[in-house]
Motif scaffolding. Structure first.
Motif, PDB file in Angstrom:
ATOM      1  N   HIS A   5       6.761  25.221 110.731  1.00 25.42           N
ATOM      2  CA  HIS A   5       6.680  26.654 110.994  1.00 25.42           C
ATOM      3  C   HIS A   5       7.999  27.075 111.624  1.00 25.42           C
ATOM      4  O   HIS A   5       8.411  26.519 112.646  1.00 25.42           O
ATOM      5  CB  HIS A   5       5.513  26.981 111.930  1.00 25.42           C
ATOM      6  N   VAL A   6       8.667  28.044 111.003  1.00 20.88           N
ATOM      7  CA  VAL A   6       9.978  28.491 111.468  1.00 20.88           C
ATOM      8  C   VAL A   6       9.852  29.915 112.002  1.00 20.88           C
ATOM      9  O   VAL A   6       9.270  30.779 111.340  1.00 20.88           O
ATOM     10  CB  VAL A   6      11.020  28.441 110.319  1.00 20.88           C
ATOM     11  N   TYR A   7      10.387  30.139 113.195  1.00 18.24           N
ATOM     12  CA  TYR A   7      10.308  31.439 113.837  1.00 18.24           C
ATOM     13  C   TYR A   7      11.715  31.912 114.208  1.00 18.24           C
ATOM     14  O   TYR A   7      12.592  31.103 114.507  1.00 18.24           O
ATOM     15  CB  TYR A   7       9.472  31.377 115.123  1.00 18.24           C
ATOM     16  N   LEU A  13      15.983  35.548 110.130  1.00 19.31           N
ATOM     17  CA  LEU A  13      16.110  34.263 109.443  1.00 19.31           C
ATOM     18  C   LEU A  13      16.427  34.498 107.969  1.00 19.31           C
ATOM     19  O   LEU A  13      15.665  35.147 107.263  1.00 19.31           O
ATOM     20  CB  LEU A  13      14.818  33.450 109.562  1.00 19.31           C
ATOM     21  N   ASP A  15      17.298  32.931 104.030  1.00 19.32           N
ATOM     22  CA  ASP A  15      16.805  31.808 103.233  1.00 19.32           C
ATOM     23  C   ASP A  15      17.668  30.550 103.399  1.00 19.32           C
ATOM     24  O   ASP A  15      17.120  29.445 103.493  1.00 19.32           O
ATOM     25  CB  ASP A  15      16.701  32.213 101.760  1.00 19.32           C
ATOM     26  N   LYS A  18      16.637  28.955 106.676  1.00 23.50           N
ATOM     27  CA  LYS A  18      15.302  28.355 106.551  1.00 23.50           C
ATOM     28  C   LYS A  18      15.374  27.037 105.773  1.00 23.50           C
ATOM     29  O   LYS A  18      14.738  26.046 106.154  1.00 23.50           O
ATOM     30  CB  LYS A  18      14.351  29.310 105.838  1.00 23.50           C
ATOM     31  N   LYS A  22      14.453  23.315 107.071  1.00 23.61           N
ATOM     32  CA  LYS A  22      13.488  22.490 106.330  1.00 23.61           C
ATOM     33  C   LYS A  22      14.070  21.114 106.027  1.00 23.61           C
ATOM     34  O   LYS A  22      13.401  20.096 106.186  1.00 23.61           O
ATOM     35  CB  LYS A  22      13.045  23.166 105.045  1.00 23.61           C
TER      36      LYS A  22
END
Length: 180
Positions: A5-7, A13, A15, A18, A22
């Motif tokens: 889970h990225v906040y 944020l 792509d 992200k 990941k």
């Protein structure tokens, strides 16, 4: 991507960021630990007119708890890289600890009788044992025993010390002497 889970706090944020996070999280999974979830938070900070970023990994490891790594840097990618390196170091230490203290598997328990048989076989050697006389004429000091051992080609000597105890002095592999 269920485990990750990225906040973003005060930060949009993108792509590519992200995807970078990941990839970093995927590399943590390769350590072989039972990681059940990872929360990654990117925050933008501005202090004294200077922009900076704070990146935080909150990694949940089953039966261990949470490992929280926080890293600040003026570049968001550098903050992620530094946090990843620190997280890998902590998790690698934990993985090594688990490997060094692992439980015995059923296969190892079943193999134990074979090891016992091998030990018994090795003990049943056919070489002749030659008795050696035990030289305990009078009690000697430890210092005298060290001198005797230094001047002989023996690896150990058994002697009686001044207090009447039977002692063993031996040559260690590091060149020092051991005393029982």
């Amino acid at each position: 991507m269920d485990y990750l889970h990225v906040y973003g706090k005060n930060f949009e944020l993108t792509d590519p960021i992200k995807a970078y996070i990941k990839d970093a999280a995927d590399s943590l999974l390769k350590l072989g630990l039972d990681i059940t979830g990872i929360n990654a938070t990117v925050s933008a900070d501005e202090r004294n007119g200077k922009k900076g970023f704070t990146f935080e990994f909150d990694i949940h490891v089953a039966k261990k708890g949470n490992v929280v790594i926080t890293q600040k840097d003026k570049d968001v990618y550098a903050a992620i890289d530094l946090a990843l390196a620190r997280a890998k170091k902590v998790l690698r230490r934990y993985a090594d600890k688990i490997k060094n203290h692992k439980n015995i598997s059923l296969e190892e328990i079943m193999a134990a009788p074979m090891l016992e048989e091998e030990i018994q076989e090795a003990l049943n050697y056919t070489d002749e044992v030659v008795p050696t006389p035990f030289d305990v004429d009078k009690p000697i000091s430890v210092e005298e025993a060290v001198e005797i051992l230094k001047n002989s080609n023996k690896y150990f000597i058994v002697f009686e010390d001044k207090s009447g105890k039977t002692r063993v002095l031996y040559k260690r592999t590091d060149g020092k002497f051991g005393l029982y």
